[in-house]
Design an enzyme around this catalytic site. Sequence first.
Site, PDB file in Angstrom:
ATOM      1  N   ILE A  78      43.779  28.187 -50.987  1.00 29.92           N
ATOM      2  CA  ILE A  78      44.353  27.105 -52.019  1.00 29.92           C
ATOM      3  C   ILE A  78      43.553  27.518 -53.415  1.00 29.92           C
ATOM      4  CG2 ILE A  78      44.434  24.691 -52.390  1.00 29.92           C
ATOM      5  CD1 ILE A  78      43.956  24.116 -49.684  1.00 29.92           C
TER       6      ILE A  78
ATOM      7  N   TYR B 143      46.910  28.809 -44.175  1.00 28.37           N
ATOM      8  CA  TYR B 143      46.132  28.488 -45.546  1.00 28.37           C
ATOM      9  C   TYR B 143      44.912  27.684 -45.053  1.00 28.37           C
ATOM     10  CZ  TYR B 143      47.889  23.698 -46.095  1.00 28.37           C
ATOM     11  OH  TYR B 143      48.047  22.366 -45.987  1.00 28.37           O
ATOM     12  N   CYS B 144      43.817  27.990 -45.896  1.00 27.39           N
ATOM     13  CA  CYS B 144      42.489  27.043 -45.743  1.00 27.39           C
ATOM     14  C   CYS B 144      42.025  27.190 -47.556  1.00 27.39           C
ATOM     15  CB  CYS B 144      41.688  27.645 -44.942  1.00 27.39           C
ATOM     16  SG  CYS B 144      40.942  29.471 -45.163  1.00 27.39           S
ATOM     17  N   THR B 145      40.806  26.757 -47.489  1.00 25.60           N
ATOM     18  CA  THR B 145      40.347  26.604 -48.837  1.00 25.60           C
ATOM     19  C   THR B 145      40.251  28.143 -49.615  1.00 25.60           C
ATOM     20  OG1 THR B 145      38.836  24.918 -48.059  1.00 25.60           O
ATOM     21  CG2 THR B 145      38.261  25.471 -50.086  1.00 25.60           C
TER      22      THR B 145
END
Length: 463
Positions: free
Chosen positions: A336, A306-308
């Site tokens: 996210i 996952y990332c932003t």
Amino acid sequence: MVPAEAGATGRKQRALARRKAFSLFVKAKEVPAASRCPGGGEGVRWRCCRQAFEELPGIHRHVALHHSGDVGRQEGLDAEPAEAGGSPADGPAPAGSPEISWALPDTSLINHDDPTSKVGEVLLYYCYCEVKDPEKLCAWQKALCQHLHLTGKVRVASEGINGTVGGSKVATSLYIEVMLSQPLFKNILCQEDFKSSAGGAHCFPDLRVGVFKEIVPMGIDPKIVSYKETGIHLSPQEFHREVEQYLSQASQGQSDTILLDCRNFYESKIGQFQGCLAPDIRKFSYFPSYIDENLDLFKDKRVLMYCTGGIRCERGSAYLRSKAVCREVYQLKGGIHKYLEEFPDGFYRGKLFVFDDRYAICSNEDIISGSSAVFSLTCRYCGALWDQYKLCSSQHCRQLVLTCPSCCNKGLTACCPVCQEKELKVISRASGQTLKEECECTRRRPRVPIERVSQRMLDTGKD
């Protein structure tokens, strides 16, 4: 005269007449020198359609886009609309490339205060697609953002576009509408690809639009590691179920899954998923080296990344898959941002770091009021609980620092003693004196940390 020569001469004469008519039309829009400053700003040199232009390319694009018919009628020509981003004589788009629409939305009926209102939002989006002419897409994107009074950063490359822009809600809504109608992004970009948060044009110092090799800087040629080889996308609902199962198994020491945070250390420091593995890297271009140094860690594992907003996972998962060590590689679609829209009280704890002047936005809770024990976020100087980032006050440094208001009032505003001392020297230095760029924090931080799954990390995921 030979017919072919006559035809060529005629075309040349029509082109010359067309350029002359174009120049005359632009000339007619000039603001008299005597009236340029009052009420219009020192740089305003042309006005047309209730818009002001400071540079020649800007008025050229506007006329080419909106007044091609007027120019043609002036010379008795039934001309097709010209493309923006160059002279009216520019040729067609490269073969095989979707035609780029240069249309800009009509803002004439919008309240003048709307596009520049500080009460608005920030959009985050990306779109991977083939772009045959990044320069033209860049020119259109810059014209569009300026037209809507948007600020922010937009990266254009042959592999697509990546942007984060801020403005009024009217302006951002129009921006989304135009982006979705752009033929280049048809059937690729959709409404849900735009992540929004409270903010506005004031969240960015200016507008920066440019052409780059990559739309997210991983440091590897997109032809070598392509977004087309990405991992399996999971919706927020699917990702939530996977994390729930992972945490349940990890608490019993039975998990074969790694929950991998693809962001930088200062991002994961203020917010992360429970039980995640967060590499201690300073920038995304270090991520490939981190993977290379820790291949044994990922061998035969299921990886949830996952990332932003999702974009770093696109190339990051492709790179991890290229190593052929993982059993499966998944990634959170929309990042996210989208997860928190669906699960504000889910498994993500803390704040979400953003790359603008806000630095962070709240997720499900404020760290100070609830989860400081999880992250141990304290003031760099006094140790008091504190989770608000500021940019290091030393002019040469771009590091972020956690320093509470009390310490800020005492002048403790740098990220480390080296920068703090250097800042004092800068204030009192003689004119013209330069100081070497260095930072204690950066020197101490290893470029590629060696990570191992430990019981301590698994314990972090427990409530």
